[in-house]
Design a protein around this motif. Sequence first.
Motif, PDB file in Angstrom:
ATOM      1  N   LEU A  24      13.664  24.193  27.593  1.00  0.00           N
ATOM      2  CA  LEU A  24      15.049  24.648  27.387  1.00  0.00           C
ATOM      3  C   LEU A  24      15.906  23.611  26.657  1.00  0.00           C
ATOM      4  N   TYR A  25      15.402  22.363  26.558  1.00  0.00           N
ATOM      5  CA  TYR A  25      16.233  21.275  26.012  1.00  0.00           C
ATOM      6  C   TYR A  25      16.678  21.569  24.574  1.00  0.00           C
ATOM      7  N   ASP A  26      15.730  21.917  23.722  1.00  0.00           N
ATOM      8  CA  ASP A  26      16.080  22.140  22.316  1.00  0.00           C
ATOM      9  C   ASP A  26      16.984  23.368  22.139  1.00  0.00           C
ATOM     10  N   PHE A  68      11.809   6.457  18.752  1.00  0.00           N
ATOM     11  CA  PHE A  68      11.324   6.184  20.108  1.00  0.00           C
ATOM     12  C   PHE A  68      11.967   7.170  21.084  1.00  0.00           C
ATOM     13  N   GLY A  69      11.139   7.994  21.726  1.00  0.00           N
ATOM     14  CA  GLY A  69      11.658   9.057  22.603  1.00  0.00           C
ATOM     15  C   GLY A  69      12.137  10.215  21.738  1.00  0.00           C
ATOM     16  N   CYS A  70      11.253  10.637  20.844  1.00  0.00           N
ATOM     17  CA  CYS A  70      11.649  11.574  19.769  1.00  0.00           C
ATOM     18  C   CYS A  70      12.007  12.960  20.273  1.00  0.00           C
ATOM     19  N   HIS A  99      17.512   7.129  30.409  1.00  0.00           N
ATOM     20  CA  HIS A  99      16.443   7.690  31.251  1.00  0.00           C
ATOM     21  C   HIS A  99      15.571   6.588  31.860  1.00  0.00           C
ATOM     22  N   LEU A 100      15.735   5.352  31.377  1.00  0.00           N
ATOM     23  CA  LEU A 100      14.790   4.293  31.749  1.00  0.00           C
ATOM     24  C   LEU A 100      15.361   3.346  32.808  1.00  0.00           C
ATOM     25  N   SER A 101      14.499   2.954  33.736  1.00  0.00           N
ATOM     26  CA  SER A 101      14.886   1.920  34.707  1.00  0.00           C
ATOM     27  C   SER A 101      15.117   0.616  33.947  1.00  0.00           C
ATOM     28  N   TYR A 159       8.514   9.329  34.905  1.00  0.00           N
ATOM     29  CA  TYR A 159       9.545   9.270  33.877  1.00  0.00           C
ATOM     30  C   TYR A 159      10.501  10.442  34.063  1.00  0.00           C
ATOM     31  N   ILE A 160      11.654  10.337  33.411  1.00  0.00           N
ATOM     32  CA  ILE A 160      12.641  11.419  33.518  1.00  0.00           C
ATOM     33  C   ILE A 160      12.560  12.253  32.242  1.00  0.00           C
ATOM     34  N   PRO A 161      12.099  13.494  32.354  1.00  0.00           N
ATOM     35  CA  PRO A 161      12.023  14.357  31.159  1.00  0.00           C
ATOM     36  C   PRO A 161      13.417  14.707  30.637  1.00  0.00           C
ATOM     37  N   SER A 206      16.493   5.480  18.206  1.00  0.00           N
ATOM     38  CA  SER A 206      16.292   6.083  19.514  1.00  0.00           C
ATOM     39  C   SER A 206      17.588   6.751  19.969  1.00  0.00           C
ATOM     40  N   GLY A 207      17.502   8.038  20.266  1.00  0.00           N
ATOM     41  CA  GLY A 207      18.697   8.776  20.670  1.00  0.00           C
ATOM     42  C   GLY A 207      18.581   9.339  22.075  1.00  0.00           C
ATOM     43  N   LEU A 208      19.508   8.937  22.934  1.00  0.00           N
ATOM     44  CA  LEU A 208      19.638   9.487  24.289  1.00  0.00           C
ATOM     45  C   LEU A 208      18.399   9.267  25.158  1.00  0.00           C
ATOM     46  N   ILE A 227       7.351   9.048  18.837  1.00  0.00           N
ATOM     47  CA  ILE A 227       6.617   8.812  20.088  1.00  0.00           C
ATOM     48  C   ILE A 227       7.487   9.264  21.265  1.00  0.00           C
ATOM     49  N   ASP A 228       6.833   9.806  22.269  1.00  0.00           N
ATOM     50  CA  ASP A 228       7.560  10.231  23.468  1.00  0.00           C
ATOM     51  C   ASP A 228       6.590  10.173  24.646  1.00  0.00           C
ATOM     52  N   ILE A 229       7.160  10.019  25.823  1.00  0.00           N
ATOM     53  CA  ILE A 229       6.330   9.898  27.015  1.00  0.00           C
ATOM     54  C   ILE A 229       5.942  11.269  27.584  1.00  0.00           C
ATOM     55  N   ASP A 230       6.637  12.319  27.147  1.00  0.00           N
ATOM     56  CA  ASP A 230       6.436  13.646  27.725  1.00  0.00           C
ATOM     57  C   ASP A 230       5.571  14.518  26.811  1.00  0.00           C
ATOM     58  N   PRO A 231       4.341  14.810  27.231  1.00  0.00           N
ATOM     59  CA  PRO A 231       3.451  15.597  26.370  1.00  0.00           C
ATOM     60  C   PRO A 231       4.008  16.986  26.057  1.00  0.00           C
ATOM     61  N   HIS A 273       1.696   9.887  21.879  1.00  0.00           N
ATOM     62  CA  HIS A 273       2.124   9.878  23.274  1.00  0.00           C
ATOM     63  C   HIS A 273       2.270   8.431  23.742  1.00  0.00           C
ATOM     64  N   TYR A 274       3.372   8.150  24.422  1.00  0.00           N
ATOM     65  CA  TYR A 274       3.622   6.806  24.950  1.00  0.00           C
ATOM     66  C   TYR A 274       3.199   6.756  26.413  1.00  0.00           C
ATOM     67  N   SER A 275       2.500   5.697  26.770  1.00  0.00           N
ATOM     68  CA  SER A 275       2.039   5.584  28.153  1.00  0.00           C
ATOM     69  C   SER A 275       3.048   4.843  29.027  1.00  0.00           C
TER      70      SER A 275
HETATM   71  C1  LIG Z   1      17.572  13.477  26.347  1.00  0.00           C
HETATM   72  S1  LIG Z   1      16.017  13.470  25.604  1.00  0.00           S
HETATM   73  C2  LIG Z   1      16.407  12.925  23.941  1.00  0.00           C
HETATM   74  C3  LIG Z   1      15.386  13.405  22.952  1.00  0.00           C
HETATM   75  C4  LIG Z   1      15.706  13.106  21.504  1.00  0.00           C
HETATM   76  N1  LIG Z   1      15.691  11.693  21.224  1.00  0.00           N
HETATM   77  C5  LIG Z   1      17.025  13.714  21.115  1.00  0.00           C
HETATM   78  O1  LIG Z   1      17.930  12.963  20.702  1.00  0.00           O
HETATM   79  O2  LIG Z   1      17.147  14.934  21.210  1.00  0.00           O
HETATM   80  C6  LIG Z   1      15.250  12.019  26.258  1.00  0.00           C
HETATM   81  C7  LIG Z   1      13.835  11.844  25.796  1.00  0.00           C
HETATM   82  O3  LIG Z   1      13.348  10.597  26.268  1.00  0.00           O
HETATM   83  C8  LIG Z   1      12.005  10.765  26.635  1.00  0.00           C
HETATM   84  N2  LIG Z   1      11.630   9.664  27.540  1.00  0.00           N
HETATM   85  C9  LIG Z   1      11.935   9.512  28.836  1.00  0.00           C
HETATM   86  N3  LIG Z   1      11.411   8.359  29.292  1.00  0.00           N
HETATM   87  C10 LIG Z   1      10.767   7.785  28.237  1.00  0.00           C
HETATM   88  C11 LIG Z   1      10.023   6.585  28.064  1.00  0.00           C
HETATM   89  N4  LIG Z   1       9.817   5.732  29.071  1.00  0.00           N
HETATM   90  N5  LIG Z   1       9.496   6.318  26.869  1.00  0.00           N
HETATM   91  C12 LIG Z   1       9.678   7.169  25.832  1.00  0.00           C
HETATM   92  N6  LIG Z   1      10.363   8.323  25.931  1.00  0.00           N
HETATM   93  C13 LIG Z   1      10.906   8.621  27.121  1.00  0.00           C
HETATM   94  C14 LIG Z   1      11.974  12.137  27.270  1.00  0.00           C
HETATM   95  O4  LIG Z   1      10.675  12.648  27.342  1.00  0.00           O
HETATM   96  C15 LIG Z   1      12.874  12.902  26.315  1.00  0.00           C
HETATM   97  O5  LIG Z   1      12.163  13.459  25.250  1.00  0.00           O
END
Ligand SMILES: C[S@@+](CC[C@H](N)C(=O)[O-])C[C@H]1O[C@@H](n2cnc3c(N)ncnc32)[C@H](O)[C@@H]1O
Length: 221
Positions: free
Chosen positions: A19-21, A52-54, A124-126, A7-9, A118-120, A75-79, A100-102
Motif C-alpha cells: 500500500l506504500y506506493d 539506500f532504502g530505495c 526507521h533505523l536504530s 527492520y521496520i518496513p 536516501s529518502g525517509l 538497495i533495500d532491506i525489504d524483499p 537486497h541489504y542484509s
Molecule cells: C518510508 S520508506 C522510504 C522508501 C523510499 N526511499 C521513498 O522515499 O519512498 C523506508 C524504506 O526503508 C527501508 N528500510 C528500513 N530499514 C532499512 C535498513 N536497515 N536498510 C535499508 N533499508 C531499510 C524500508 O524497507 C523502506 O523501503
Amino acid sequence: MDNDNDYIPALKYKGLTKLYDPLLKFFNAGQKLTAKLLAQAAITEGDKLLDFGCGPGNLLIQAKQKQPQAVCRGIDIDPRILKIAAEKIDKHGLNIPLKHYSGGTLPYKNESFDKVLSGLVFHHLSYNAKRKALQEIHRILKPRGKLHIMDFGKPSNLLMRLLFIPVQLLDGFSPTADNVLGLLPEIVSKAGFANVIEKDRLNTLVGTLSFYQGEKPQNNK
Ligand SMILES: C[S@@+](CC[C@H](N)C(=O)[O-])C[C@H]1O[C@@H](n2cnc3c(N)ncnc32)[C@H](O)[C@@H]1O
C-alpha cells in the motif's frame, strides 16, 4: 535493527508494504520530495549513484529519466518492496539493478559510488543501525563522494513536533528519537563525513523534513 529479520518496513507492517506506493501517489506526497532530493544531489551523466532504502524505486526512476547516462543502483532491506520496485522499473523499460541489504555489509566495492541518496529511511533505523549503515555508505563512496539524506529532522515549531507524533506511533519512538533531536548530522559526521549540513527543510503535514548533505573527505578512508 541488527539483522535483516528485524527492520521496520515502509508502513511498519509487512502486510501493508504493497500500500506504500499507492498511498504516496494518493496523497501526491512522494514526487515533490524526491525531485527536491534529486535537485540537491545534482546528478551528472558520469555519476554512479546508490539509493539506500530505495523502497518502490521512485527516486531511481526519476534519476534515470532525468540523467539516462548515470549509473543507478538501488538497495533495500525489504524483499517485498524490492519486488514492487523491480516491476515498476521494468514497466518503465529502465536498467536499474537492485540488491537486497542484509543490514550488515553493503554488497558493493570500496570507493565505487559518486553519490548515495536516501529518502525517509534513517528514521526507521536504530542508533546502531544508523551508524552501521553510514559506515558502510562511507566505505563505498569515492573520496569527495557525496551523501544526500532526506528525513525527519528537528521540528521547526510546536505544531511540527505534534504532527510528527503519528509517524512516531507508526515507526516507533526509539528509532525516530535521534531525528527529533536533530542529531542526524552529528551521527553522519561521526561516521567520517565532512561538511555535514542541513541544506534545506520543509514543514509538512507529518512534521519537519530536513535535507542533509555530507562529503567523504579526499584523504580519509
Ligand atoms: C518510508 S520508506 C522510504 C522508501 C523510499 N526511499 C521513498 O522515499 O519512498 C523506508 C524504506 O526503508 C527501508 N528500510 C528500513 N530499514 C532499512 C535498513 N536497515 N536498510 C535499508 N533499508 C531499510 C524500508 O524497507 C523502506 O523501503
